[in-house]
Each structure stands twice: as C-alpha cells, then as structure tokens.
Design a protein around this motif. Structure first.
Motif, short mmCIF file in Angstrom:
data_model
loop_
_atom_site.label_atom_id
_atom_site.label_comp_id
_atom_site.label_asym_id
_atom_site.label_seq_id
_atom_site.Cartn_x
_atom_site.Cartn_y
_atom_site.Cartn_z
N TYR A 157 88.63 28.11 -87.11
CA TYR A 157 87.61 27.09 -86.81
C TYR A 157 88.20 25.69 -86.90
O TYR A 157 87.90 24.82 -86.08
CB TYR A 157 86.43 27.23 -87.76
N SER A 158 89.07 25.48 -87.90
CA SER A 158 89.72 24.18 -88.04
C SER A 158 90.59 23.89 -86.81
O SER A 158 90.60 22.77 -86.29
CB SER A 158 90.58 24.16 -89.31
N THR A 159 91.31 24.91 -86.34
CA THR A 159 92.14 24.76 -85.14
C THR A 159 91.27 24.47 -83.92
O THR A 159 91.59 23.62 -83.08
CB THR A 159 92.96 26.03 -84.90
N GLU A 160 90.13 25.16 -83.84
CA GLU A 160 89.20 24.97 -82.73
C GLU A 160 88.68 23.54 -82.69
O GLU A 160 88.62 22.91 -81.62
CB GLU A 160 88.05 25.96 -82.87
N ARG A 161 88.32 22.99 -83.85
CA ARG A 161 87.83 21.61 -83.91
C ARG A 161 88.90 20.63 -83.48
O ARG A 161 88.61 19.64 -82.79
CB ARG A 161 87.35 21.29 -85.33
N SER A 162 90.14 20.88 -83.88
CA SER A 162 91.23 19.99 -83.49
C SER A 162 91.44 20.03 -81.98
O SER A 162 91.68 19.00 -81.34
CB SER A 162 92.52 20.40 -84.21
N VAL A 191 89.18 20.77 -79.72
CA VAL A 191 88.05 20.09 -79.08
C VAL A 191 88.32 18.59 -79.00
O VAL A 191 88.08 17.94 -77.98
CB VAL A 191 86.74 20.36 -79.85
N SER A 192 88.86 18.05 -80.09
CA SER A 192 89.16 16.62 -80.13
C SER A 192 90.30 16.25 -79.18
O SER A 192 90.24 15.23 -78.50
CB SER A 192 89.52 16.21 -81.57
N PRO A 233 85.08 24.86 -76.86
CA PRO A 233 85.96 26.00 -77.15
C PRO A 233 86.11 26.97 -75.99
O PRO A 233 87.20 27.50 -75.77
CB PRO A 233 85.27 26.66 -78.35
N HIS A 277 88.93 25.90 -73.55
CA HIS A 277 90.26 25.56 -74.06
C HIS A 277 91.38 26.21 -73.26
O HIS A 277 92.39 25.56 -72.95
CB HIS A 277 90.38 25.97 -75.54
#
Length: 407
Positions: free
Chosen positions: A253-258, A260-261, A267, A270
């Motif tokens: 999830y942390s990777t996904e948020r990064s 997205v930014s 997601p 991507h």
C-alpha cells in the motif's frame, strides 16, 4: 529429549540453571564478509530458545542480560553461543525474542498445512522447504502448478484456518507403530529421545522438531505469492503466513501511494502508465543516441579540417555512445586519439588509437594510471577504467611522449 520451547511453544520466559560454559567461536557473515566472533558456548538445564532444526531457524533471546547470538543442537543438548561467560550452576532467566519466534511458528505451521493439502488435493509431494527472512518457499515434486490449482490451494488452506483446526503435539517412542503412519524425511543421526509428531487434526501428522501454533486460527491468513522454477522437474511455491501477510500488505500500500503521487494516476492505471513511460524513454534514448553520433562526426570533421590540429587529440564525454565515437576517430592514422566515456571521477571506458608503435607502448601505461582492465592490438588499445579521476595524468603522459619524439 524435548526442550521447554517444544513442550510449550508459547512460553516467553523460563528460569533454569547453567550446566556448562566454555570458550568458543562463531563464524558469521557481516555485510558479505565472513567473520569469526569469539565467545562462549553455554548449555542450560533446559531452554525456551529453539535450536535450529526441521528447516526452522534458531531463536534469539537473552540469558539474564546476555544476548544469545546462536542456538544449535548437539545430541540431546541445546548449545547457546553468547559473547560473555556465565557462571556454572547459577540460576538464570531465559527470555525469547517473541516476535521472531511467533513469526517462525506461523511460517512453519503454515508450511505443514500447505504441504499436506498440496499432497491431498493434487498429489504434489514436498521435497524441501526454506523459511526465509521475508518469504518462505516449498519445493514441490512437480514441474509446474497451474494458476487455478494455486488459487484452489490458497482457498483451501485459508478455509482450514477459519475452521479453527487444533494442532496437537505427540511424543512417541521410536518403536511405536504410529510412527510408521506419519510423514517424515528421516531422523538426524544424533537424534535422542522420543519422536515428536505435529498433528493438525484431521489434516496431517508429521514428524517435526520445530515450534508450532496450537490452532490454525493463529496463522491468521496465508497468501500464496506464486511459483518459481526450482531444481530439475520441481517448482518452488512462495508463501507468506500470518503477520508477514499484514506487513506485505502495508508495504504494498505504501508503494501504491508513492506510485499514485509519481505517476499522477490511480492504482488501476499504474501498469499502463509505466508502459507508456518505458516506451517514451526508449524513444528518447534512440533520439539521444542519434544526436551523440552526429556530434561525434562533427567533432571529428572539425578536428580533421583544422590545419593546426597536431598529432594528439583527446575527447571526454559523460554519456557518449563509445562505439560511434571510436569509429569517428580511429581513421586518423598518424594521430594519437585518447577517448574516455564516463563520469569525471567515477568508472568508465577508454580508448587509445593511432600509430601501432606508440599505442602498444602507451596503452598499458594508461591502463595502469586509470586502474583499469583492457588490451589492444593493431593500433587500438581499449578497456574499462576504475577511476577517471586520473585522466589528466594520462593526457600528460601522451604529451610527454609526443614531446620526446619531436626532440
């Protein structure tokens, strides 16, 4: 003999006494380098620290305030390696690193469950397994596992977890007929005492010395990540159990948020966004390569048309296509051409081309200055440089040689 850690896998602390303590050495690897650590081997009356075995790594913990760096089994004894000596006969409190222990319990019991159901459902036998630091693998005696089978297996193991299936530990004598009915890959040569059986009620009974949960519900969840090609005609099944699944989800999830930014997309988009970026990068690289080649041609022509060009020409570039530059300059038969490609103080490539005599003489000396590796023949010497920081020294050598020839 069964240690306290095997009789009660959930016990976190235990009071016992020191039986022996003698000087010892521990071979370990730190940052890729092998080191030998001096310390002491300690044997306790009993222990809650599991010694390595059954495919499960050993525990970590404390004896009093002294850290335990390694636990191994020698016959009926668990040997604890510590950096400080302990007094023989003294009473000590032994504490286990519970986070590490419970993680190992979840992965090990998870392996037993997956192994049993893979065999029952598809006839795939387990030939070995590895409890890794981040993920674990089970080697199955089959060349492949279909995606549908993987999904079916994952659903089955998690259904057993949701069913709160109990896990029992049995201690049997070696001559007990029940021993013949359980799965086993054999006993170690120095085995002593009763046979320990891990019985997942109604699912599997397996000979094992490791630490396990008492109920499959303690596994929380199992995620099968996929398969990788293993040894000949075998496949490695990759899995996570329990808390590792939660950590994996958090990291994902942390990777996904990064992403997205960075990608400015949701997601679900991507993969498409990264694919477009890769195609754009390839196009830019192709364009850049074409420009670099054109620039090399212009520089070579400018040098050739210069009536005062001299007999030494040096070129340095940070992002050049070395092949194109080489072809542009090696045509100057009477000129020494020295080309380097790479960062100013880092590693890179170099080429010395020109008259065969001077190239053969100066090439090895430049190689030494640049601390590199290379070779040459027929008026061409090239290789890899470990440090281009000494490039000016190489140029000075060429000028010095040229001056001496003119005299």
């Amino acid at each position: 003999m069964a240690f306290q850690c095997q009789r009660d896998c959930y016990m976190k602390e235990f009071i016992t006494s020191v039986v022996s303590c003698c000087p010892a050495e521990l071979k370990q690897e730190v940052n890729g380098k092998k080191e030998i650590l001096k310390g002491f081997n300690v044997i306790l009356q009993d222990t809650v620290l599991f010694p390595e075995g059954g495919g499960q790594p050993d525990d970590r913990g404390l004896i009093g305030e002294v850290p335990v760096l390694r636990v191994t089994r020698q016959g009926s004894d668990a040997v604890h390696f510590v950096s400080s000596p302990l007094e023989v006969g003294q009473e000590v409190r032994v504490k286990v690193d519970w986070e590490r222990r419970f993680d190992h319990m979840q992965q090990h019991s998870g392996q037993h469950l997956i192994t049993a159901l893979a065999d029952t459902m598809f006839g795939y036998k387990t030939t070995s397994w590895d409890l890794g630091r981040q993920r674990s693998t089970i080697e199955l005696d089959t060349p492949s596992v279909k995606a549908a089978q993987l999904q079916e297996l994952e659903e089955a193991v998690n259904e057993k977890i949701r069913s709160h299936v109990p896990v029992h530990v049995q201690l049997l004598s070696l001559d007990d007929p029940a021993v013949e009915k359980v799965r086993s890959r054999g006993l170690p040569d120095d085995h002593a005492g009763p046979i320990r059986i891990i019985d997942i009620e109604g699912v599997d009974a397996n000979m094992c010395c490791g630490t396990h949960v008492t109920n499959l519900s303690h596994l929380q969840v199992i995620k099968l990540l996929g398969t990788e090609k293993g040894k000949k005609n075998k496949i490695n099944l990759i899995f996570l159990a329990g808390n590792r699944v939660l950590k994996y989800a958090e990291k994902s999830y942390s990777t996904e948020r990064s992403l997205v930014s960075l990608l400015k997309t949701g997601p679900d988009e991507h993969v498409e966004a990264v694919d477009k970026l890769q195609k754009s990068v390839k196009l830019l690289q192709k364009t850049n390569l074409s420009l670099l080649r054109d620039m090399a041609v212009l520089i070579a022509q400018n040098f050739k048309n210069n009536p005062e060009r001299g007999n030494i020409f040096t070129v340095k570039h940070y992002l050049a296509d070395s092949f194109s530059w080489n072809n542009c300059f090696i045509c100057f038969k009477e000129t020494l051409v020295f080309l380097t490609v790479g960062e100013e103080k880092g590693p890179g490539l170099f080429l010395l081309a020109g008259p065969s005599g001077p190239v053969a003489e100066l090439g090895p000396r430049i190689l030494e200055i640049l601390q590199g590796k290379g070779a040459g023949k027929n008026g061409r010497f090239q290789g890899k440089a470990n440090s281009l920081a000494r490039r000016e020294e190489a140029e000075a050598l060429l000028r010095q040689h040229h001056s001496s020839q003119e005299e």
